[in-house]
Design a protein around this motif. Structure first.
Motif, PDB file in Angstrom:
ATOM      1  N   SER A  53      10.015   0.104 -13.941  1.00 48.57           N
ATOM      2  CA  SER A  53       8.676  -0.441 -14.147  1.00 48.57           C
ATOM      3  C   SER A  53       7.699  -0.071 -13.020  1.00 48.57           C
ATOM      4  O   SER A  53       6.476  -0.129 -13.200  1.00 48.57           O
ATOM      5  N   ILE A  54       8.259   0.328 -11.870  1.00 53.31           N
ATOM      6  CA  ILE A  54       7.393   0.620 -10.716  1.00 53.31           C
ATOM      7  C   ILE A  54       6.592   1.898 -10.941  1.00 53.31           C
ATOM      8  O   ILE A  54       7.150   2.967 -11.150  1.00 53.31           O
ATOM      9  N   GLY A  55       5.282   1.732 -10.941  1.00 57.95           N
ATOM     10  CA  GLY A  55       4.389   2.888 -11.066  1.00 57.95           C
ATOM     11  C   GLY A  55       4.394   3.570 -12.420  1.00 57.95           C
ATOM     12  O   GLY A  55       3.863   4.671 -12.567  1.00 57.95           O
ATOM     13  N   THR A  56       4.978   2.956 -13.425  1.00 65.50           N
ATOM     14  CA  THR A  56       5.105   3.619 -14.731  1.00 65.50           C
ATOM     15  C   THR A  56       4.192   3.030 -15.812  1.00 65.50           C
ATOM     16  O   THR A  56       4.044   3.605 -16.879  1.00 65.50           O
TER      17      THR A  56
ATOM     18  N   GLY B 213      14.298  -3.673   1.408  1.00 62.28           N
ATOM     19  CA  GLY B 213      15.031  -3.340   0.179  1.00 62.28           C
ATOM     20  C   GLY B 213      14.187  -2.770  -0.937  1.00 62.28           C
ATOM     21  O   GLY B 213      14.619  -2.738  -2.096  1.00 62.28           O
ATOM     22  N   HIS B 214      12.977  -2.309  -0.616  1.00 60.19           N
ATOM     23  CA  HIS B 214      12.173  -1.682  -1.671  1.00 60.19           C
ATOM     24  C   HIS B 214      12.975  -0.519  -2.270  1.00 60.19           C
ATOM     25  O   HIS B 214      13.680   0.184  -1.544  1.00 60.19           O
ATOM     26  N   SER B 215      12.837  -0.300  -3.568  1.00 61.42           N
ATOM     27  CA  SER B 215      13.660   0.733  -4.230  1.00 61.42           C
ATOM     28  C   SER B 215      13.428   2.112  -3.620  1.00 61.42           C
ATOM     29  O   SER B 215      14.333   2.946  -3.623  1.00 61.42           O
TER      30      SER B 215
ATOM     31  N   TYR C   9      11.563  -9.418  -7.601  1.00 58.94           N
ATOM     32  CA  TYR C   9      12.292  -8.679  -8.635  1.00 58.94           C
ATOM     33  C   TYR C   9      11.415  -7.520  -9.106  1.00 58.94           C
ATOM     34  O   TYR C   9      10.345  -7.742  -9.694  1.00 58.94           O
ATOM     35  N   GLU C  10      11.874  -6.307  -8.813  1.00 56.79           N
ATOM     36  CA  GLU C  10      11.115  -5.119  -9.192  1.00 56.79           C
ATOM     37  C   GLU C  10      12.015  -4.144  -9.966  1.00 56.79           C
ATOM     38  O   GLU C  10      12.704  -3.324  -9.353  1.00 56.79           O
ATOM     39  N   PRO C  11      12.017  -4.229 -11.299  1.00 54.95           N
ATOM     40  CA  PRO C  11      12.799  -3.249 -12.055  1.00 54.95           C
ATOM     41  C   PRO C  11      12.276  -1.845 -11.744  1.00 54.95           C
ATOM     42  O   PRO C  11      11.072  -1.602 -11.839  1.00 54.95           O
TER      43      PRO C  11
ATOM     44  N   PHE D 215       3.449 -12.186  -7.343  1.00 54.51           N
ATOM     45  CA  PHE D 215       3.547 -10.767  -7.698  1.00 54.51           C
ATOM     46  C   PHE D 215       3.535  -9.861  -6.476  1.00 54.51           C
ATOM     47  O   PHE D 215       2.847 -10.141  -5.492  1.00 54.51           O
ATOM     48  N   LEU D 216       4.302  -8.782  -6.597  1.00 54.25           N
ATOM     49  CA  LEU D 216       4.245  -7.705  -5.618  1.00 54.25           C
ATOM     50  C   LEU D 216       3.533  -6.558  -6.326  1.00 54.25           C
ATOM     51  O   LEU D 216       3.995  -6.063  -7.363  1.00 54.25           O
ATOM     52  N   ILE D 217       2.401  -6.171  -5.771  1.00 59.74           N
ATOM     53  CA  ILE D 217       1.490  -5.272  -6.485  1.00 59.74           C
ATOM     54  C   ILE D 217       1.307  -3.976  -5.695  1.00 59.74           C
ATOM     55  O   ILE D 217       0.856  -4.008  -4.539  1.00 59.74           O
ATOM     56  N   GLY D 218       1.670  -2.851  -6.305  1.00 56.31           N
ATOM     57  CA  GLY D 218       1.548  -1.563  -5.631  1.00 56.31           C
ATOM     58  C   GLY D 218       0.200  -0.922  -5.937  1.00 56.31           C
ATOM     59  O   GLY D 218      -0.812  -1.216  -5.297  1.00 56.31           O
ATOM     60  N   GLY D 219       0.183  -0.047  -6.937  1.00 60.32           N
ATOM     61  CA  GLY D 219      -1.009   0.734  -7.282  1.00 60.32           C
ATOM     62  C   GLY D 219      -2.312  -0.068  -7.306  1.00 60.32           C
ATOM     63  O   GLY D 219      -3.313   0.343  -6.699  1.00 60.32           O
ATOM     64  N   ALA D 220      -2.298  -1.221  -7.980  1.00 60.75           N
ATOM     65  CA  ALA D 220      -3.535  -1.995  -8.147  1.00 60.75           C
ATOM     66  C   ALA D 220      -4.003  -2.659  -6.851  1.00 60.75           C
ATOM     67  O   ALA D 220      -5.122  -3.177  -6.789  1.00 60.75           O
TER      68      ALA D 220
ATOM     69  N   GLY E 128       7.460  -7.701  -9.556  1.00 61.95           N
ATOM     70  CA  GLY E 128       6.702  -6.503  -9.192  1.00 61.95           C
ATOM     71  C   GLY E 128       7.027  -5.366 -10.121  1.00 61.95           C
ATOM     72  O   GLY E 128       8.171  -5.193 -10.564  1.00 61.95           O
ATOM     73  N   GLY E 129       6.035  -4.558 -10.435  1.00 61.81           N
ATOM     74  CA  GLY E 129       6.211  -3.404 -11.314  1.00 61.81           C
ATOM     75  C   GLY E 129       5.021  -3.281 -12.244  1.00 61.81           C
ATOM     76  O   GLY E 129       4.921  -4.032 -13.218  1.00 61.81           O
ATOM     77  N   SER E 130       4.084  -2.382 -11.895  1.00 62.80           N
ATOM     78  CA  SER E 130       2.917  -2.090 -12.741  1.00 62.80           C
ATOM     79  C   SER E 130       2.056  -3.320 -13.077  1.00 62.80           C
ATOM     80  O   SER E 130       1.465  -3.380 -14.162  1.00 62.80           O
ATOM     81  N   VAL E 131       2.016  -4.289 -12.164  1.00 62.79           N
ATOM     82  CA  VAL E 131       1.156  -5.464 -12.413  1.00 62.79           C
ATOM     83  C   VAL E 131      -0.298  -5.019 -12.288  1.00 62.79           C
ATOM     84  O   VAL E 131      -0.667  -4.313 -11.341  1.00 62.79           O
TER      85      VAL E 131
ATOM     86  N   TRP F 107       0.803  -1.234   0.000  1.00 60.14           N
ATOM     87  CA  TRP F 107       0.000   0.000   0.000  1.00 60.14           C
ATOM     88  C   TRP F 107       0.830   1.275   0.000  1.00 60.14           C
ATOM     89  O   TRP F 107       0.288   2.356  -0.189  1.00 60.14           O
ATOM     90  N   LYS F 108       2.120   1.167   0.308  1.00 58.60           N
ATOM     91  CA  LYS F 108       2.947   2.384   0.376  1.00 58.60           C
ATOM     92  C   LYS F 108       2.267   3.409   1.292  1.00 58.60           C
ATOM     93  O   LYS F 108       1.681   3.025   2.280  1.00 58.60           O
ATOM     94  N   MET F 109       2.297   4.718   0.937  1.00 55.47           N
ATOM     95  CA  MET F 109       1.683   5.716   1.831  1.00 55.47           C
ATOM     96  C   MET F 109       0.196   5.859   1.498  1.00 55.47           C
ATOM     97  O   MET F 109      -0.275   6.865   0.957  1.00 55.47           O
TER      98      MET F 109
HETATM   99  C1  PEP Z   1       5.831  -1.393  -5.742  1.00 54.20           C
HETATM  100  O1  PEP Z   1       5.975  -0.238  -5.365  1.00 54.20           O
HETATM  101  O2  PEP Z   1       6.316  -2.321  -5.079  1.00 54.20           O
HETATM  102  C2  PEP Z   1       5.092  -1.660  -6.980  1.00 54.20           C
HETATM  103  C3  PEP Z   1       5.235  -2.809  -7.568  1.00 54.20           C
HETATM  104  O3  PEP Z   1       4.280  -0.658  -7.444  1.00 54.20           O
HETATM  105  P1  PEP Z   1       3.351  -0.663  -8.768  1.00 54.20           P
HETATM  106  O4  PEP Z   1       2.607  -1.974  -8.816  1.00 54.20           O
HETATM  107  O5  PEP Z   1       2.412   0.495  -8.575  1.00 54.20           O
HETATM  108  O6  PEP Z   1       4.259  -0.503  -9.935  1.00 54.20           O
END
Ligand code: PEP
Length: 247
Positions: free
Chosen positions: A169-172, A95-97, A164-166, A226-231, A206-209, A8-10
């Motif tokens: 790709s995160i949030g883009t 270790g999140h970016s 693995y989160e390039p 998957f590691l899922i941020g925004g969604a 992880g990255g924009s999944v 969920w981040k912030m």
């Molecule tokens: C993240 O921040 O770990 C991430 C994967 O974000 P998003 O899914 O929004 O790219």
């Protein structure tokens, strides 16, 4: 076992728990339930209440980070794995970016992992290259270094998941090509086998999944989840990701 982890981040206040309740309701009756685990990492402010609520339910709770010292210290605003574990959380991201960008070095990350494992938290260790490193064909070199510097053979690999989160790709909305991702995940597993001298821990992407591109990722056997941020802030999107993965 596959993993669907929502970061969920912030984001989130106490009543946002309704999002997780909907996801837990789906998860608890899903016919594929035994094939995967659902974990959410809300901000620190919600860790105790959410961990207590989901204690005897299916969904698991983790933190987004932890401090690199054991138990208590004099570091203002720092929160240790011990404190996280004591409020009932089971996992922590490390270790999140975002945190690497704020100064988490390989040495710090290794301490974080060490103390998290010591305090009985399971670790989701995030690695990934940035855009420039990718452009210069340094991806494998960067990933290998991130893994080798922070992980040790003596760590309990059953309590470690690698994500693995390039960074590009995160949030883009940009994601790696399937073939390229398959190769990268295979490479990460090879490095992990070499570190642990046995089977590799689970490796997630992880990255924009989202609920659409997950259909592309499910063709890649090597991905363990998957590691899922925004969604992950939408119960519908998160549930659709799981549904589309098993469709
Ligand atoms: C993240 O921040 O770990 C991430 C994967 O974000 P998003 O899914 O929004 O790219």
């Amino acid at each position: 076992m596959k993993y669907f982890i929502g970061n969920w981040k912030m984001f989130g206040i106490p009543k946002s728990i309704s999002i997780l309740k909907k996801i837990n309701s789906f998860y608890s009756i899903d016919k594929n339930r035994n094939k995967y685990k659902v974990i959410f990492t809300p901000p620190f402010t919600l860790l105790e209440s959410y961990s207590q609520f989901f204690k005897k339910k299916y969904l698991s709770i983790g933190s987004q980070n932890c401090y690199q010292k054991d138990q208590f210290s004099s570091n203002t605003a720092a929160i240790s794995s011990y404190m996280i574990k004591k409020v009932g959380a089971e996992y922590t991201l490390i270790g999140h970016s975002d945190n690497r960008a704020e100064g988490d070095t390989d040495v710090i990350l290794k301490d974080k992992i060490k103390f998290a494992l010591k305090n009985n938290l399971k670790v989701v260790f995030c690695i990934g290259e940035n855009k420039l490193e990718k452009r210069k064909n340094k991806t494998f070199r960067v990933l290998k270094k991130q893994l080798k510097k922070a992980l040790e053979r003596k760590f309990n690999k059953k309590k470690i998941i690698v994500a693995y989160e390039p960074i590009w790709s995160i949030g883009t909305g940009r994601t790696p090509k399937a073939k390229e991702l398959n190769k990268t995940i295979k490479f990460i597993k090879k490095v992990l086998k070499n570190i642990f001298k046995q089977n590799s821990p689970a490796v997630l992407y992880g990255g924009s999944v989202d609920e659409v591109n997950v259909k592309k990722f499910k063709e890649i056997d090597e991905i363990d989840g998957f590691l899922i941020g925004g969604a992950s802030k939408s119960s519908k999107k998160f549930i659709d990701i799981i549904k589309n993965y098993y469709r």
